[in-house]
Design a protein around this motif. Sequence first.
Motif, PDB file in Angstrom:
ATOM      1  N   VAL A  80     -25.200  21.216  27.415  1.00 56.23           N
ATOM      2  CA  VAL A  80     -26.539  21.800  27.320  1.00 56.23           C
ATOM      3  C   VAL A  80     -26.593  22.823  26.187  1.00 56.23           C
ATOM      4  O   VAL A  80     -27.561  22.876  25.425  1.00 56.23           O
ATOM      5  CB  VAL A  80     -26.952  22.431  28.670  1.00 56.23           C
ATOM      6  CG1 VAL A  80     -28.339  23.031  28.592  1.00 56.23           C
ATOM      7  CG2 VAL A  80     -26.877  21.405  29.787  1.00 56.23           C
ATOM      8  N   HIS A  85     -29.025  22.545  22.803  1.00 55.31           N
ATOM      9  CA  HIS A  85     -29.968  23.558  22.318  1.00 55.31           C
ATOM     10  C   HIS A  85     -29.617  24.038  20.914  1.00 55.31           C
ATOM     11  O   HIS A  85     -30.511  24.269  20.097  1.00 55.31           O
ATOM     12  CB  HIS A  85     -30.058  24.729  23.294  1.00 55.31           C
ATOM     13  CG  HIS A  85     -30.861  24.389  24.507  1.00 55.31           C
ATOM     14  ND1 HIS A  85     -32.218  24.195  24.493  1.00 55.31           N
ATOM     15  CD2 HIS A  85     -30.485  24.173  25.789  1.00 55.31           C
ATOM     16  CE1 HIS A  85     -32.652  23.889  25.691  1.00 55.31           C
ATOM     17  NE2 HIS A  85     -31.605  23.872  26.503  1.00 55.31           N
ATOM     18  N   LEU A  89     -31.062  28.724  29.083  1.00 56.85           N
ATOM     19  CA  LEU A  89     -30.177  28.138  30.081  1.00 56.85           C
ATOM     20  C   LEU A  89     -30.326  28.896  31.397  1.00 56.85           C
ATOM     21  O   LEU A  89     -29.445  29.641  31.803  1.00 56.85           O
ATOM     22  CB  LEU A  89     -28.724  28.189  29.598  1.00 56.85           C
ATOM     23  CG  LEU A  89     -28.456  27.539  28.257  1.00 56.85           C
ATOM     24  CD1 LEU A  89     -27.058  27.856  27.782  1.00 56.85           C
ATOM     25  CD2 LEU A  89     -28.665  26.050  28.336  1.00 56.85           C
ATOM     26  N   TRP A 105     -22.093  23.461  31.423  1.00 52.59           N
ATOM     27  CA  TRP A 105     -23.037  24.002  30.452  1.00 52.59           C
ATOM     28  C   TRP A 105     -22.743  23.660  29.005  1.00 52.59           C
ATOM     29  O   TRP A 105     -23.615  23.829  28.151  1.00 52.59           O
ATOM     30  CB  TRP A 105     -23.126  25.518  30.625  1.00 52.59           C
ATOM     31  CG  TRP A 105     -23.646  25.881  31.968  1.00 52.59           C
ATOM     32  CD1 TRP A 105     -22.919  26.339  33.038  1.00 52.59           C
ATOM     33  CD2 TRP A 105     -24.994  25.765  32.428  1.00 52.59           C
ATOM     34  NE1 TRP A 105     -23.742  26.525  34.119  1.00 52.59           N
ATOM     35  CE2 TRP A 105     -25.020  26.186  33.775  1.00 52.59           C
ATOM     36  CE3 TRP A 105     -26.171  25.354  31.830  1.00 52.59           C
ATOM     37  CZ2 TRP A 105     -26.186  26.205  34.528  1.00 52.59           C
ATOM     38  CZ3 TRP A 105     -27.334  25.375  32.577  1.00 52.59           C
ATOM     39  CH2 TRP A 105     -27.335  25.796  33.902  1.00 52.59           C
TER      40      TRP A 105
END
Length: 140
Positions: free
Chosen positions: A29, A33, A49, A26
């Motif tokens: 990601v 963002h 997420l 994660w």
Amino acid sequence: MTKLRNYDGAPGCSIEAALHIMGGKWKGVILYHLLLDGTHRFNELQRRLTGVPPRLLIKQLRDMEEDGLVVRKVYPVVPPKVEYSLSDEGRSLEPFILGLCGWGDAWLKRRGMTTAAQMRADEEAAGLKSDAPFLAEEQG
């Protein structure tokens, strides 16, 4: 001053060090963002997420804070308000994050695939309900 995490030893090479900092399902990601959308509260990040358990998101954010990539700002209010944003060091990853994004888009396109976010955008543009699971099968 940024607190540095202890590592078991010196990394074997600079790639190993970079992947150690950005590794994890994660982290990339989250960085993406925060880069594109700016500062987020915890719940905003969690909504973006989908699929990440809250405890894992907290751990990943704290790791990135310790590594100097993310800034955590706590406001002295009730209920507590905490915001996350990229540090200058985190922003220095922009060309790499956007490069990975472009590579991922091209990889998906070569295979005739799309992201869930793109499917939702296409459905909204067509005026369709975004919760219709059969659309992906019909489009294929």
